[in-house]
Scaffold this motif. Structure first.
Motif, PDB file in Angstrom:
ATOM      1  N   ALA A   1       0.828  -1.197   0.000  1.00 51.06           N
ATOM      2  CA  ALA A   1       0.000   0.000   0.000  1.00 51.06           C
ATOM      3  C   ALA A   1       0.866   1.253   0.000  1.00 51.06           C
ATOM      4  CB  ALA A   1      -0.923  -0.015   1.209  1.00 51.06           C
ATOM      5  N   THR A   2       2.014   1.155   0.646  1.00 48.64           N
ATOM      6  CA  THR A   2       2.938   2.277   0.635  1.00 48.64           C
ATOM      7  C   THR A   2       3.302   2.601  -0.806  1.00 48.64           C
ATOM      8  OG1 THR A   2       3.878   1.188   2.551  1.00 48.64           O
ATOM      9  CG2 THR A   2       4.999   3.162   1.768  1.00 48.64           C
ATOM     10  N   HIS A   3       3.290   3.878  -1.132  1.00 47.42           N
ATOM     11  CA  HIS A   3       3.463   4.283  -2.516  1.00 47.42           C
ATOM     12  C   HIS A   3       4.783   3.777  -3.104  1.00 47.42           C
ATOM     13  CE1 HIS A   3       2.254   6.429  -5.957  1.00 47.42           C
ATOM     14  NE2 HIS A   3       3.260   7.278  -5.943  1.00 47.42           N
ATOM     15  N   ASP A   4       4.693   3.164  -4.260  1.00 49.41           N
ATOM     16  CA  ASP A   4       5.886   2.821  -5.035  1.00 49.41           C
ATOM     17  C   ASP A   4       6.814   1.808  -4.381  1.00 49.41           C
ATOM     18  OD1 ASP A   4       5.118   4.429  -7.066  1.00 49.41           O
ATOM     19  OD2 ASP A   4       6.451   6.084  -6.594  1.00 49.41           O
ATOM     20  N   THR A   5       6.276   0.971  -3.548  1.00 45.39           N
ATOM     21  CA  THR A   5       7.123  -0.095  -3.024  1.00 45.39           C
ATOM     22  C   THR A   5       6.421  -1.438  -3.189  1.00 45.39           C
ATOM     23  OG1 THR A   5       6.240   0.197  -0.796  1.00 45.39           O
ATOM     24  CG2 THR A   5       8.312   1.318  -1.287  1.00 45.39           C
TER      25      THR A   5
END
Ligand SMILES: [Zn+2]
Ligand SMILES: [Zn+2]
Length: 108
Positions: free
Chosen positions: A50-54
């Protein structure tokens, strides 16, 4: 040519993945996502986070396996409709879109 190495996801790591990405569907066996490469370290995508771009990746060698959280590869290719690279930042070898000149059509 994609790397042809496969790895079963150990149960403990599968459970950890479920905790970190409860919405994802989890493959119990992963193929290395890299282009055919030197060295014996392989990477299979477990889940987008959910963390952006990971994303959560399974990293393995012959005698060890672990989970790593890696940033997405920032390269998106030169085509306007490119889907970009589905690997992680700093990956070896080619970006995914460079490696798939003949897309396998979806069996619908
Ligand atoms: Zn590999
Ligand atoms: Zn890339």
């Amino acid at each position: 040519m994609r790397c042809t190495h496969w790895r079963r996801v150990p149960l403990a790591l599968a459970q950890e993945t479920r905790q970190k990405a409860p919405d994802g569907c989890l493959d119990r066996t992963l193929q290395c996502q890299l282009s055919a490469h030197e060295g014996d370290e392989h990477y299979g995508l477990l889940a987008e986070l959910a963390t952006h771009d990971t994303a959560l990746w399974l990293r393995w060698r012959a005698d060890y396996v672990n989970l790593v959280v890696l940033r997405d590869c920032p390269f998106t290719g030169s085509e306007p409709d490119s889907q970009g690279c589905s690997l992680f930042a700093g990956h070896p070898e080619h970006h995914t879109w460079q490696d798939n000149p003949e897309e396998v059509p979806c069996a619908s």
